[in-house]
Design a protein around this motif. Structure first.
Motif, PDB file in Angstrom:
ATOM      1  N   VAL A 521     -17.536   8.271  56.358  1.00  0.00           N
ATOM      2  CA  VAL A 521     -18.384   7.594  57.382  1.00  0.00           C
ATOM      3  C   VAL A 521     -18.574   8.746  58.289  1.00  0.00           C
ATOM      4  CG1 VAL A 521     -18.482   6.171  59.113  1.00  0.00           C
ATOM      5  CG2 VAL A 521     -17.375   5.453  57.376  1.00  0.00           C
ATOM      6  N   LEU A 522     -17.782   9.601  58.854  1.00  0.00           N
ATOM      7  CA  LEU A 522     -18.044  10.715  59.770  1.00  0.00           C
ATOM      8  C   LEU A 522     -18.953  11.750  59.124  1.00  0.00           C
ATOM      9  CD1 LEU A 522     -14.437  11.515  61.139  1.00  0.00           C
ATOM     10  CD2 LEU A 522     -16.303  10.224  62.233  1.00  0.00           C
ATOM     11  N   PHE A 523     -19.042  12.097  57.832  1.00  0.00           N
ATOM     12  CA  PHE A 523     -19.736  13.278  57.419  1.00  0.00           C
ATOM     13  C   PHE A 523     -20.845  12.460  56.561  1.00  0.00           C
ATOM     14  CE2 PHE A 523     -15.633  15.764  56.153  1.00  0.00           C
ATOM     15  CZ  PHE A 523     -15.533  15.888  57.522  1.00  0.00           C
ATOM     16  N   GLN A 524     -22.219  12.924  57.136  1.00  0.00           N
ATOM     17  CA  GLN A 524     -23.363  12.250  56.944  1.00  0.00           C
ATOM     18  C   GLN A 524     -24.042  12.995  55.922  1.00  0.00           C
ATOM     19  OE1 GLN A 524     -26.736  13.293  58.047  1.00  0.00           O
ATOM     20  NE2 GLN A 524     -27.598  12.048  56.911  1.00  0.00           N
ATOM     21  N   ASN A 525     -24.631  12.489  54.850  1.00  0.00           N
ATOM     22  CA  ASN A 525     -25.672  13.133  53.802  1.00  0.00           C
ATOM     23  C   ASN A 525     -26.259  11.948  52.679  1.00  0.00           C
ATOM     24  OD1 ASN A 525     -26.078  15.946  52.858  1.00  0.00           O
ATOM     25  ND2 ASN A 525     -26.128  14.979  50.824  1.00  0.00           N
ATOM     26  N   PRO A 526     -27.471  12.042  52.341  1.00  0.00           N
ATOM     27  CA  PRO A 526     -27.953  11.103  51.951  1.00  0.00           C
ATOM     28  C   PRO A 526     -27.706  10.929  50.388  1.00  0.00           C
ATOM     29  CG  PRO A 526     -29.772  12.744  52.172  1.00  0.00           C
ATOM     30  CD  PRO A 526     -28.570  12.967  53.093  1.00  0.00           C
ATOM     31  N   VAL A 527     -27.017  11.982  49.814  1.00  0.00           N
ATOM     32  CA  VAL A 527     -26.602  12.080  48.333  1.00  0.00           C
ATOM     33  C   VAL A 527     -25.160  12.666  48.646  1.00  0.00           C
ATOM     34  CG1 VAL A 527     -26.699  12.771  46.076  1.00  0.00           C
ATOM     35  CG2 VAL A 527     -28.853  11.971  47.125  1.00  0.00           C
ATOM     36  N   GLN A 528     -24.264  12.132  48.487  1.00  0.00           N
ATOM     37  CA  GLN A 528     -22.745  12.724  48.777  1.00  0.00           C
ATOM     38  C   GLN A 528     -22.072  12.619  47.394  1.00  0.00           C
ATOM     39  OE1 GLN A 528     -21.225  14.743  50.841  1.00  0.00           O
ATOM     40  NE2 GLN A 528     -21.149  13.740  52.632  1.00  0.00           N
ATOM     41  N   GLY A 576     -28.261  -1.326  58.338  1.00  0.00           N
ATOM     42  CA  GLY A 576     -28.786  -2.827  58.432  1.00  0.00           C
ATOM     43  C   GLY A 576     -27.842  -3.453  59.559  1.00  0.00           C
ATOM     44  N   ASP A 577     -27.064  -4.571  59.118  1.00  0.00           N
ATOM     45  CA  ASP A 577     -26.359  -5.405  59.967  1.00  0.00           C
ATOM     46  C   ASP A 577     -24.948  -4.926  60.108  1.00  0.00           C
ATOM     47  OD1 ASP A 577     -28.482  -6.923  61.080  1.00  0.00           O
ATOM     48  OD2 ASP A 577     -28.271  -8.180  59.297  1.00  0.00           O
ATOM     49  N   THR A 578     -24.669  -4.027  59.201  1.00  0.00           N
ATOM     50  CA  THR A 578     -23.297  -3.648  59.096  1.00  0.00           C
ATOM     51  C   THR A 578     -22.857  -2.556  59.774  1.00  0.00           C
ATOM     52  OG1 THR A 578     -23.074  -4.955  56.961  1.00  0.00           O
ATOM     53  CG2 THR A 578     -21.230  -3.120  57.497  1.00  0.00           C
ATOM     54  N   TRP A 579     -21.810  -2.371  60.944  1.00  0.00           N
ATOM     55  CA  TRP A 579     -21.456  -1.432  61.426  1.00  0.00           C
ATOM     56  C   TRP A 579     -20.023  -0.772  60.779  1.00  0.00           C
ATOM     57  CZ3 TRP A 579     -23.623   1.681  65.239  1.00  0.00           C
ATOM     58  CH2 TRP A 579     -24.484   1.088  66.125  1.00  0.00           C
ATOM     59  N   TYR A 580     -19.897   0.673  60.912  1.00  0.00           N
ATOM     60  CA  TYR A 580     -18.644   1.235  60.309  1.00  0.00           C
ATOM     61  C   TYR A 580     -18.281   2.149  61.449  1.00  0.00           C
ATOM     62  CZ  TYR A 580     -19.907   0.254  55.343  1.00  0.00           C
ATOM     63  OH  TYR A 580     -20.037  -0.409  54.114  1.00  0.00           O
ATOM     64  N   VAL A 581     -17.162   1.883  62.028  1.00  0.00           N
ATOM     65  CA  VAL A 581     -16.418   2.713  62.995  1.00  0.00           C
ATOM     66  C   VAL A 581     -15.247   3.763  62.330  1.00  0.00           C
ATOM     67  CG1 VAL A 581     -15.232   2.831  65.203  1.00  0.00           C
ATOM     68  CG2 VAL A 581     -17.104   0.956  64.757  1.00  0.00           C
ATOM     69  N   ALA A 582     -15.272   4.879  62.382  1.00  0.00           N
ATOM     70  CA  ALA A 582     -14.381   5.669  61.795  1.00  0.00           C
ATOM     71  C   ALA A 582     -13.990   6.716  62.877  1.00  0.00           C
ATOM     72  CB  ALA A 582     -14.966   6.359  60.567  1.00  0.00           C
ATOM     73  N   GLY A 583     -12.640   7.109  62.432  1.00  0.00           N
ATOM     74  CA  GLY A 583     -11.892   8.182  63.370  1.00  0.00           C
ATOM     75  C   GLY A 583     -11.063   8.940  62.655  1.00  0.00           C
ATOM     76  N   VAL A 584     -10.774  10.278  62.808  1.00  0.00           N
ATOM     77  CA  VAL A 584      -9.588  10.913  62.448  1.00  0.00           C
ATOM     78  C   VAL A 584      -9.060  11.691  63.605  1.00  0.00           C
ATOM     79  CG1 VAL A 584     -10.577  11.217  60.137  1.00  0.00           C
ATOM     80  CG2 VAL A 584     -11.380  13.046  62.126  1.00  0.00           C
TER      81      VAL A 584
END
Length: 644
Positions: A521-528, A576-584
């Motif tokens: 979640v923390l690392f964003q890339n459209p193709v991972q 969309g309507d879904t939230w992802y909350v992430a932490g390290v």
């Protein structure tokens, strides 16, 4: 009315030596001041009345004239800008950008003019040089910029040094794979090669400034920051030794011409830094996409199973892994042409298609600029060979390429990036770059660009023990610096206990499963491309696999929640309507947090977290009515919350 001679002289001096303009963002908190003082152009930046950059220099020198001194004011034009656009591949899908603009024009003693176009929004400043045609001169060599960033002396910094050219694996450096240092006084940032973009600064203990550049393409080299010099970090061009000395380190600019944008993101917290979209607000697409490109997750054998996996049966197993995980893609890495071959590769591509899995293939970018020897080699560095290869790739049904080993920021290399991207779009191919520079607005500029490495990424976890030990530390920087300005193809989320095929001994993973999932979640890339292995289908907990099956790679919104680079990071992303909350958590002890999740107040959510022994678990939770959630992150651990 009588005017004394001294007052008249003072007025004449002011007119002759200073022409000051002020420009604020729409909410008036961020203010830019531009001065022409004693023939030199300088600018200052204030936020909430506090000076963060003071009298920093502007200008450049070229083979056709010096535009750094003996300048006189010509005119200034102010305006307003408002634009809205959609961009699926970055941290936010719908963007509304409002800024006030200033075009400040000066000329030198030879009557050669140039302008600086500034755009100031609520938390961002972008500026670039604009150079008109000078008489009959149609092109110049822009040899040096004096563009600088002058911070208060007590400022601390979070910087990554430029790697020494022609060092590292097969002399492929620099490739933006140096780690960041935390809170280092700027006076101590004296690396001879300078520092890469982006760069983060903490000013007066409570303000943050993120520096970067965007809009770099074939018409200019990518630049970096100098070592700290007399209170200032200057723009520097690439080292001439890069790429084996081939190509100029200067900028060859046709007139009229423009430079890339330099950007500053400013705030009293890290929220504007994490949420900025300035790298894309000031650029536009360079061509239309040849088709609707699809984004998503992929499997990748090389990262854990390495070169020995480059055979038909292992790659088939990874196709099956991708299909079982509902991943869209598989990345087949180096040596495929020699060890599988073109004919059998076509069979493998067809097999993957029967499983609804698309194929990315690896290529070496090399021609003569470094010693990287992995094949396919010499297929991407010339137009004729590239188009011939891409025609076969299109006919075979390949969806994209990963092109590796660039090792330089010269204009010649920027042209190679652009040529690969443009040609690939003609053949319906997406492009990922590794061993590469920072992408500078490329997600918007090039429709088929889907990410770059440009970070101490997952492969270094396999090769370097110190990187494994510092994995949490390094991870906490990226949402605030590297991934704040560009997509980042990290290739992580490792669920093996050991980073090898046997998974019984050797390079032991030192972070928890929850940490690994959180980085998804923390690392964003459209193709991972994720580092799962086929055995994970049996030895990883089902709830972890289910989480990865549902995890998006494109996002509609991002929110900074909490964190400090080098210590911990927590953010939220919405699809969309879904939230992802992430932490390290990178600190040596567990960390108790009181998170403000008011946007999820009273909602039910699933939590993935670690217990005090580092074992990852999942449970259902309900966010309190006041939106405040108390949570503990273990050292080297992480968490993810997904609203239901």
């Amino acid at each position: 009315m009588k005017i004394s001679f001294s007052v008249l002289l003072l007025c004449l001096n002011a007119a002759l030596f200073s022409q000051e303009y002020h420009l604020s963002g729409p909410n008036k908190k961020l203010q830019l001041t531009v001065n022409l003082v004693y023939g030199k152009l300088v600018y200052s930046v204030d936020y909430e009345g506090v000076t963060l950059i003071d009298k920093a220099p502007l200008g450049f020198s070229s083979n056709e004239g010096d535009l750094t001194q003996n300048l006189t004011f010509v005119e200034a034009q102010q305006n307003e800008l408002s634009k809205s656009y959609t961009q699926e591949k970055i941290k936010q899908s719908q963007i509304d950008y409002k800024a006030n603009t200033l075009r400040y024009t000066v000329r030198n003693s030879e009557n050669k003019e140039f302008s600086i176009l500034f755009r100031v929004s609520d938390n961002d400043i972008a500026f670039r040089y604009e150079i008109p045609k000078w008489g009959d001169t149609r092109a110049i060599v822009l040899e040096e910029e004096v563009t600088g960033f002058s911070f208060p002396q007590e400022t601390t910094s979070f910087l990554s040094n430029v790697m020494r050219p022609m060092t590292g694996f097969a002399r492929t450096a620099p490739s933006y794979e140096s780690a960041y240092t935390a809170d280092k006084p700027i006076a101590e940032q004296t690396a001879s090669g300078g520092y890469v973009f982006p760069a983060l600064y903490k000013v007066k203990d409570e303000y943050w400034v993120l520096l970067s550049e965007t809009g770099v393409r074939s018409l200019y080299p990518a630049s970096h920051l100098s070592a700290y010099q007399d209170g200032t970090f200057y723009i520097e061009f690439p080292n001439q030794k890069e790429n084996n000395g081939y190509g100029s380190s200067s900028a060859q600019l046709g007139l009229p011409g423009i430079t890339p944008w330099r950007t500053l993101t400013v705030g009293k917290s890290l929220k504007p830094v994490v949420e900025t979209t300035i790298p894309w607000n000031v650029v536009e697409p360079l061509y239309e996409p040849s088709q609707d490109y699809e984004y998503g997750k992929g499997s990748w054998s090389w990262i854990i199973w390495q070169d020995a996996s480059m055979n038909y049966e292992d790659q088939k197993a990874y196709v099956d892994l991708a299909a079982a995980m509902d991943f869209k893609y598989i990345l087949i890495d180096a040596w495929w042409d020699e060890r599988i071959g073109y004919e059998r590769m076509k069979e493998l591509i067809d097999y993957a298609a029967s499983k609804d899995v698309g194929v990315f293939l690896w290529y070496n970018s090399n021609g003569i600029v470094n010693d990287a020897f992995q094949t396919p080699l010499n297929k991407m560095n010339t137009s004729i060979e590239r188009k011939k290869e891409m025609k076969w790739l299109q006919e075979a049904g390949v969806k994209g390429l990963k092109v590796d080993f660039f090792g330089g920021d010269k204009q010649e290399t920027m042209r190679l990036y652009e040529d690969i991207l443009s040609d690939a779009n003609d053949y319906g191919l997406m492009i990922i770059f590794h061993g590469t520079t920072l992408p500078r607005g490329w997600e918007r500029m090039y429709p088929n660009f889907v990410g770059s490495e440009a970070v101490v990424a997952s492969e270094m976890l396999v090769f370097v023990e110190d990187v494994r030990k510092k994995e949490p530390y390094n991870a906490t920087f990226h949402p605030f610096i590297r991934n704040a300005v560009a997509s980042m193809e990290f290739g992580g989320v490792v669920l093996n206990d050991y980073l090898n095929r046997g998974n019984k001994s050797g390079q032991k993973r030192l972070t928890t499963d929850a940490f690994q999932l959180a980085t998804g979640v923390l690392f964003q890339n459209p193709v991972q491309m994720f580092a799962l292995t086929p055995n994970n289908l049996k030895d990883a907990p089902q709830f972890e696999l289910d989480f990865l099956k549902e995890l998006p790679t494109t996002w509609d919104e991002i929110r900074f929640i909490d964190g400090y680079p080098g210590k911990f990071s927590v953010l939220a992303r919405r699809n969309g309507d879904t939230w992802y909350v992430a932490g390290v958590n990178a600190e040596s002890e567990s960390k108790k947090l009181n998170l403000d999740l008011s946007f999820l107040a009273e909602k039910t959510a699933s939590l993935i977290n670690d217990d005090k022994d580092g074992d990852t678990f999942t449970k259902e939770i309900k966010i309190p009515k006041n939106g405040k959630l108390k949570l503990t992150i273990q050292s080297g651990g992480g968490f993810v919350i997904v609203n239901e």
